[in-house]
Design a protein around this motif. Structure first.
Motif, PDB file in Angstrom:
ATOM      1  N   LYS A  58     -29.990 -18.502  19.087  1.00 46.22           N
ATOM      2  CA  LYS A  58     -29.697 -17.069  18.984  1.00 46.22           C
ATOM      3  C   LYS A  58     -30.984 -16.277  19.054  1.00 46.22           C
ATOM      4  N   SER A  59     -31.034 -15.326  19.976  1.00 44.90           N
ATOM      5  CA  SER A  59     -32.250 -14.540  20.185  1.00 44.90           C
ATOM      6  C   SER A  59     -32.533 -13.611  19.016  1.00 44.90           C
ATOM      7  N   SER A  60     -33.825 -13.358  18.816  1.00 42.55           N
ATOM      8  CA  SER A  60     -34.253 -12.398  17.799  1.00 42.55           C
ATOM      9  C   SER A  60     -34.155 -10.967  18.313  1.00 42.55           C
ATOM     10  N   ILE A  61     -33.837 -10.802  19.602  1.00 43.34           N
ATOM     11  CA  ILE A  61     -33.748  -9.484  20.225  1.00 43.34           C
ATOM     12  C   ILE A  61     -32.324  -8.950  20.109  1.00 43.34           C
ATOM     13  N   SER A  62     -32.189  -7.717  19.651  1.00 40.90           N
ATOM     14  CA  SER A  62     -30.877  -7.101  19.504  1.00 40.90           C
ATOM     15  C   SER A  62     -30.151  -7.049  20.841  1.00 40.90           C
ATOM     16  N   GLN A  63     -28.891  -7.435  20.847  1.00 40.54           N
ATOM     17  CA  GLN A  63     -27.999  -7.389  22.010  1.00 40.54           C
ATOM     18  C   GLN A  63     -28.375  -8.374  23.115  1.00 40.54           C
ATOM     19  N   ASN A 216     -16.371  -9.713  21.411  1.00 34.79           N
ATOM     20  CA  ASN A 216     -17.834  -9.735  21.316  1.00 34.79           C
ATOM     21  C   ASN A 216     -18.333 -11.000  22.002  1.00 34.79           C
ATOM     22  N   HIS A 218     -21.196 -12.194  22.630  1.00 32.89           N
ATOM     23  CA  HIS A 218     -22.297 -12.905  21.986  1.00 32.89           C
ATOM     24  C   HIS A 218     -21.792 -13.779  20.850  1.00 32.89           C
ATOM     25  N   SER A 219     -20.853 -13.247  20.053  1.00 31.24           N
ATOM     26  CA  SER A 219     -20.329 -14.038  18.946  1.00 31.24           C
ATOM     27  C   SER A 219     -19.484 -15.193  19.455  1.00 31.24           C
TER      28      SER A 219
END
Length: 230
Positions: A58-63, A216, A218-219
């Protein structure tokens, strides 16, 4: 026709000499067609390229969804991962669909376009198919890696001199560390100001279609990855 093509494939799979049939039966037609597919450890240490420096998480960057993280300590100016390239003609990624609400045809592009490299004015694109390269995210302020043409002897630089219609596989890019990268660090490159501007415009104008507020992606992707790791 299809029959001729099938016969050509069979002929290509068979050894040139009947004396080689026992070996083909032992190792298979695929390995027989690539005599140097097995290399000694000494050769790999000198000429090989590491493919396991990155993992997906999971990236630390939002979205951003998922990202690529270092599995090993990587020194500055060393290759993180190679990226063999598949050439794709840009027009092949064009697509259209019928919007039933507007009753008109919408012209757009296939999602694969987002993962290709290419000059805006060029009709030829390159898709990197190395493991985890597609998960390297953008950081326009503090990237810790960049992309360059591979310095490996396996990179077929002569392809760059060919007509776009004559380019085939053989070209390599590589992701290189701008500074020392620790285990667990997310690897990021600078996609460029044009990409960043386009992304910011997309975020500002994007509206979730009615009836899809609970979706969503990403989820969903994160859930699938957790299930695979269990």
């Amino acid at each position: 026709d299809a029959g001729d093509l099938s016969q050509k494939r069979i002929a290509h799979a068979l050894p040139k000499s009947i004396k080689d049939l026992p070996r083909v039966a032992e190792i298979g037609t695929a390995r027989n067609s690539v005599p140097n597919s097995n290399r000694p450890l000494e050769y790999l240490q000198t000429h090989g390229i590491c493919l396991d420096n990155l993992r997906v998480g999971k990236s630390s960057i939002s979205q951003a969804g998922n990202g690529a993280f270092a599995t090993n300590y990587i020194k500055s100016d060393s290759t993180i991962v190679p990226a063999p390239l598949v050439p794709i003609h840009r027009h092949l990624l064009n697509m259209s669909f019928l919007d039933l609400d507007l009753n008109e045809s919408i012209e757009t592009n296939q999602l694969l376009l987002n993962y290709c490299f290419g000059h805006p004015s060029s009709s030829l694109l390159f898709f990197p198919y190395s493991s985890t390269v597609q998960f390297i995210n953008h950081d326009g302020e503090k990237p810790n890696a960049y992309i360059r043409w591979s310095t490996s002897e396996m990179n077929r630089h002569e392809m760059l001199e060919k007509d776009v219609n004559d380019v085939y596989t053989g070209l390599l890019l590589e992701v290189v560390a701008l500074r020392d990268i620790e285990i667990g660090d997310e690897v990021k490159i600078d996609y460029g100001i044009e990409w960043e501007s386009a992304w910011n415009d997309h975020v500002e104008s994007f509206k979730v279609p009615e009836g899809e507020l609970e979706i969503n992606p990403h989820s969903i992707a994160e859930t699938l990855m957790n299930e695979e790791n269990e």
